[in-house]
Design a protein around this motif. Structure first.
Motif, short mmCIF file in Angstrom:
data_model
loop_
_atom_site.label_atom_id
_atom_site.label_comp_id
_atom_site.label_asym_id
_atom_site.label_seq_id
_atom_site.Cartn_x
_atom_site.Cartn_y
_atom_site.Cartn_z
N PRO A 122 0.91 -1.07 0.08
CA PRO A 122 -0.20 0.03 0.11
C PRO A 122 0.99 1.33 0.17
CG PRO A 122 -0.04 -1.09 2.11
CD PRO A 122 0.66 -1.87 1.22
N LEU A 123 1.38 1.49 -1.20
CA LEU A 123 2.32 2.89 -1.49
C LEU A 123 1.69 3.61 -2.71
CD1 LEU A 123 4.93 4.31 -0.58
CD2 LEU A 123 6.13 2.60 -1.78
N GLY A 124 1.53 4.50 -2.90
CA GLY A 124 1.21 5.17 -4.07
C GLY A 124 1.92 4.61 -5.49
N GLY A 125 1.19 4.51 -6.53
CA GLY A 125 1.90 4.24 -7.68
C GLY A 125 1.42 3.08 -8.33
N GLY A 126 0.07 2.39 -7.61
CA GLY A 126 -0.63 1.42 -8.15
C GLY A 126 -2.06 1.91 -8.69
N LEU A 127 -2.57 1.70 -9.77
CA LEU A 127 -3.88 1.95 -10.00
C LEU A 127 -4.58 0.95 -10.72
CD1 LEU A 127 -3.25 5.57 -11.67
CD2 LEU A 127 -4.11 4.94 -9.45
N VAL A 128 -6.01 0.86 -10.54
CA VAL A 128 -6.79 -0.11 -11.36
C VAL A 128 -7.15 0.38 -12.60
CG1 VAL A 128 -8.96 -1.37 -11.11
CG2 VAL A 128 -7.66 -0.63 -8.97
N VAL A 129 -7.13 -0.29 -13.73
CA VAL A 129 -7.43 -0.07 -15.06
C VAL A 129 -8.84 -0.59 -15.16
CG1 VAL A 129 -6.89 -0.07 -17.52
CG2 VAL A 129 -5.01 0.15 -15.78
N TYR A 130 -9.81 0.27 -15.68
CA TYR A 130 -11.38 -0.20 -15.78
C TYR A 130 -11.67 0.21 -17.31
CZ TYR A 130 -11.91 0.24 -10.85
OH TYR A 130 -11.54 0.19 -9.47
N GLU A 131 -12.40 -0.80 -17.70
CA GLU A 131 -12.96 -0.65 -19.12
C GLU A 131 -14.11 0.25 -18.96
OE1 GLU A 131 -16.14 -2.07 -20.39
OE2 GLU A 131 -16.48 -3.04 -18.44
N GLY A 132 -14.78 0.81 -20.29
CA GLY A 132 -15.80 1.77 -20.12
C GLY A 132 -16.96 1.17 -19.34
N GLY A 133 -17.26 -0.02 -19.34
CA GLY A 133 -18.45 -0.41 -18.35
C GLY A 133 -18.37 -0.46 -16.91
N GLY A 134 -16.92 -0.38 -16.45
CA GLY A 134 -16.60 -0.41 -15.08
C GLY A 134 -16.16 -1.79 -14.74
N SER A 135 -15.50 -2.52 -15.50
CA SER A 135 -14.86 -3.85 -15.10
C SER A 135 -13.44 -3.69 -15.15
CB SER A 135 -15.23 -4.92 -15.98
OG SER A 135 -16.62 -5.43 -16.10
N ILE A 136 -12.90 -4.22 -14.32
CA ILE A 136 -11.43 -4.29 -14.00
C ILE A 136 -10.88 -5.06 -15.36
CG2 ILE A 136 -9.24 -4.73 -12.94
CD1 ILE A 136 -11.14 -4.49 -10.26
N VAL A 137 -9.74 -4.35 -15.91
CA VAL A 137 -9.27 -5.24 -16.94
C VAL A 137 -7.66 -5.38 -16.94
CG1 VAL A 137 -10.87 -4.50 -18.88
CG2 VAL A 137 -8.99 -3.12 -18.58
N ALA A 138 -7.22 -4.49 -15.79
CA ALA A 138 -5.78 -4.58 -15.54
C ALA A 138 -5.44 -3.71 -14.46
CB ALA A 138 -5.03 -4.03 -16.89
N GLY A 139 -4.08 -3.80 -13.98
CA GLY A 139 -3.44 -2.77 -13.00
C GLY A 139 -2.23 -2.63 -13.43
N ILE A 140 -1.85 -1.34 -13.11
CA ILE A 140 -0.61 -0.62 -13.47
C ILE A 140 0.12 -0.30 -12.09
CG2 ILE A 140 -1.69 1.77 -13.96
CD1 ILE A 140 0.66 1.80 -16.20
N GLY A 141 1.45 -0.54 -12.01
CA GLY A 141 2.18 -0.17 -11.09
C GLY A 141 3.50 0.56 -11.72
N VAL A 142 3.73 1.69 -10.90
CA VAL A 142 4.96 2.66 -11.34
C VAL A 142 6.06 2.72 -10.19
CG1 VAL A 142 5.87 4.67 -12.44
CG2 VAL A 142 3.84 3.74 -13.06
#
Length: 168
Positions: A122-142
């Protein structure tokens, strides 16, 4: 410990969007990013950080937390492999940004026990990626910018780069 488990279950339940389920089928349907799209997102995040003067690593995971792409800029530290992956995994696992999770799992908070999980970061830099309908399709971490808030900005740039392809 029991309170932490209950809080964790409550967080997961609140973060899960209400989805219409066809209970007559033995199958579930879900979407994940094509590898080429995951690669585009990672490259855009890395370039955003590079343009700001930061050397980072970027990991894109699928909706289950399995890695699809990892990119490390030439001078990024060795730690960025592990931290970017754990941030992306944490975001999809808990269905929330790691910046938000950092606040809700701080010492003294009901959900602080999450910090004891071996993979969670739990440290900033990780985001959930949603498709247009609101379903999770990925996550990205920097990982690798001078602060987690700056990692978030680069991750947001990665998502923005593919937004037209996933918003339908």
């Amino acid at each position: 410990m029991t309170r932490n488990v209950c809080a964790l279950a409550l967080m997961a339940g609140l973060a899960t969007p209400a989805l219409a389920q066809d209970d007559s089928s033995a199958f579930v349907d879900f979407q994940v990013l094509k590898p080429e799209v995951a690669q585009q997102m990672a490259e855009a995040a890395l370039l955003a950080c590079r343009e700001a003067g930061y050397q980072v690593g970027v990991t894109v995971v699928d909706r289950f937390g399995l890695p699809q792409v990892f990119l490390r800029d030439r001078y990024a530290g060795a730690h960025v492999y592990e931290t970017s992956h754990r941030k992306a995994w944490t975001a999809v696992s808990f269905r929330t940004s790691t910046t938000e999770l950092a606040a809700t799992t701080a010492a003294g908070q009901t959900s602080s026990g999450i910090r004891h999980l071996s993979q969670a970061l739990p440290l900033g830099g990780g985001l959930v990626v949603y498709e247009g309908g609101g379903s999770i399709v990925a996550g990205i971490g920097v990982s690798g910018a001078p602060g987690p808030d700056l990692d978030d900005i680069c991750a947001e740039a990665g998502i923005a780069a593919i937004e037209d392809q996933i918003a339908f």
